[in-house]
Write a protein that holds these residues in place. Structure first.
Motif, PDB file in Angstrom:
ATOM      1  N   LYS A  65     -19.099  77.265  40.644  1.00 10.50           N
ATOM      2  CA  LYS A  65     -18.808  75.941  39.890  1.00 10.50           C
ATOM      3  C   LYS A  65     -17.280  75.350  40.412  1.00 10.50           C
ATOM      4  O   LYS A  65     -16.493  75.968  40.480  1.00 10.50           O
ATOM      5  N   GLU A  67     -13.604  72.846  39.507  1.00  7.47           N
ATOM      6  CA  GLU A  67     -12.861  73.078  38.704  1.00  7.47           C
ATOM      7  C   GLU A  67     -12.074  71.554  38.932  1.00  7.47           C
ATOM      8  O   GLU A  67     -11.737  71.224  40.066  1.00  7.47           O
ATOM      9  N   LEU A  94     -18.957  70.240  21.834  1.00  6.77           N
ATOM     10  CA  LEU A  94     -18.194  70.424  23.277  1.00  6.77           C
ATOM     11  C   LEU A  94     -18.261  71.938  23.481  1.00  6.77           C
ATOM     12  O   LEU A  94     -18.174  72.836  22.602  1.00  6.77           O
ATOM     13  N   SER A 115      -9.190  73.088  28.063  1.00  6.48           N
ATOM     14  CA  SER A 115     -10.392  72.864  28.934  1.00  6.48           C
ATOM     15  C   SER A 115     -11.639  72.761  28.546  1.00  6.48           C
ATOM     16  O   SER A 115     -11.922  73.585  27.544  1.00  6.48           O
ATOM     17  N   LEU A 116     -12.590  72.103  29.192  1.00  3.42           N
ATOM     18  CA  LEU A 116     -14.066  72.008  28.592  1.00  3.42           C
ATOM     19  C   LEU A 116     -14.922  72.348  29.882  1.00  3.42           C
ATOM     20  O   LEU A 116     -14.317  72.113  30.873  1.00  3.42           O
ATOM     21  N   ASP A 118     -18.321  70.600  31.729  1.00  2.00           N
ATOM     22  CA  ASP A 118     -19.098  69.689  31.695  1.00  2.00           C
ATOM     23  C   ASP A 118     -20.641  70.166  31.799  1.00  2.00           C
ATOM     24  O   ASP A 118     -20.740  71.450  31.622  1.00  2.00           O
ATOM     25  N   PRO A 119     -21.483  69.542  31.640  1.00  3.29           N
ATOM     26  CA  PRO A 119     -22.927  69.850  31.546  1.00  3.29           C
ATOM     27  C   PRO A 119     -23.543  70.611  32.885  1.00  3.29           C
ATOM     28  O   PRO A 119     -24.241  71.358  32.719  1.00  3.29           O
ATOM     29  N   ASP A 120     -22.675  70.563  33.779  1.00  4.42           N
ATOM     30  CA  ASP A 120     -23.048  71.387  35.127  1.00  4.42           C
ATOM     31  C   ASP A 120     -22.239  72.682  35.123  1.00  4.42           C
ATOM     32  O   ASP A 120     -22.269  73.567  36.098  1.00  4.42           O
ATOM     33  N   ASN A 122     -18.946  72.852  35.375  1.00  2.00           N
ATOM     34  CA  ASN A 122     -17.670  72.611  36.006  1.00  2.00           C
ATOM     35  C   ASN A 122     -16.637  72.592  34.953  1.00  2.00           C
ATOM     36  O   ASN A 122     -16.910  72.145  33.769  1.00  2.00           O
ATOM     37  N   LYS A 123     -15.336  73.380  35.258  1.00  2.00           N
ATOM     38  CA  LYS A 123     -14.396  73.191  34.348  1.00  2.00           C
ATOM     39  C   LYS A 123     -13.527  72.175  34.435  1.00  2.00           C
ATOM     40  O   LYS A 123     -12.725  71.952  35.497  1.00  2.00           O
ATOM     41  N   ILE A 124     -13.080  71.277  33.421  1.00  2.00           N
ATOM     42  CA  ILE A 124     -12.371  70.244  33.528  1.00  2.00           C
ATOM     43  C   ILE A 124     -11.088  70.657  32.480  1.00  2.00           C
ATOM     44  O   ILE A 124     -11.427  70.605  31.217  1.00  2.00           O
TER      45      ILE A 124
END
Length: 147
Positions: A65, A67, A94, A115-116, A118-120, A122-124
């Motif tokens: 994944k 980031e 979330l 940090s969140l 996402d639906p895939d 991936n760390k945002i």
């Protein structure tokens, strides 16, 4: 849910794969980049005032994944975090990234962040500088990101 407040975003900071950190450093230093920080398998490269261009690289071939760090002005990450805490519908919780999402907190590298995922998956990471020091010329690299 009301829209989030207008945030003064500064830039995204991608975290990209590198098959060899030293070769990555060699290539980017030829282009004028400087090393902001280097840890086992991780490097921050920057150029420009206050690191107006900043790239992070993590060594490995199967990184999975992605980031991204979205850097904003002082205090803006906390404003967004508090907005999400107050207004996010409970039916669509979330997904906070493990070890970095349940609270917006100061980090030793000078960011306040959370940090969140996402639906895939991936760390945002949403981050703000802790101070508005105009003499600051680079963003220090954070600890080695979790793989």
């Amino acid at each position: 849910m009301p829209p989030p407040p207008h945030l003064a975003y500064m830039k995204p900071i991608p975290i990209l794969p590198s098959s060899n950190i030293d070769k990555t450093i060699d290539f980017y230093t030829l282009l004028g980049f400087k090393v902001g920080g280097k840890h086992d398998g991780f490097v921050s490269l920057w150029v420009g005032d206050k690191s107006c261009v900043n790239l992070y690289y993590r060594e490995g071939t199967d990184l999975g994944k992605g980031e991204c760090i979205i850097l904003s002005e002082v205090g803006q990450a906390r404003i967004l975090f508090e907005h999400l805490q107050k207004h996010h519908p409970p039916l669509h919780q979330l997904v906070y990234a493990p070890g970095g999402g349940e609270k917006c907190e100061a980090k030793p590298w000078g960011f306040e962040q959370f940090s969140l995922l996402d639906p895939d998956g991936n760390k945002i990471t949403f981050a703000s500088h802790l101070t508005d020091d105009e003499n600051e010329s680079e963003v220090q690299a954070p600890a080695v990101p979790d793989v």
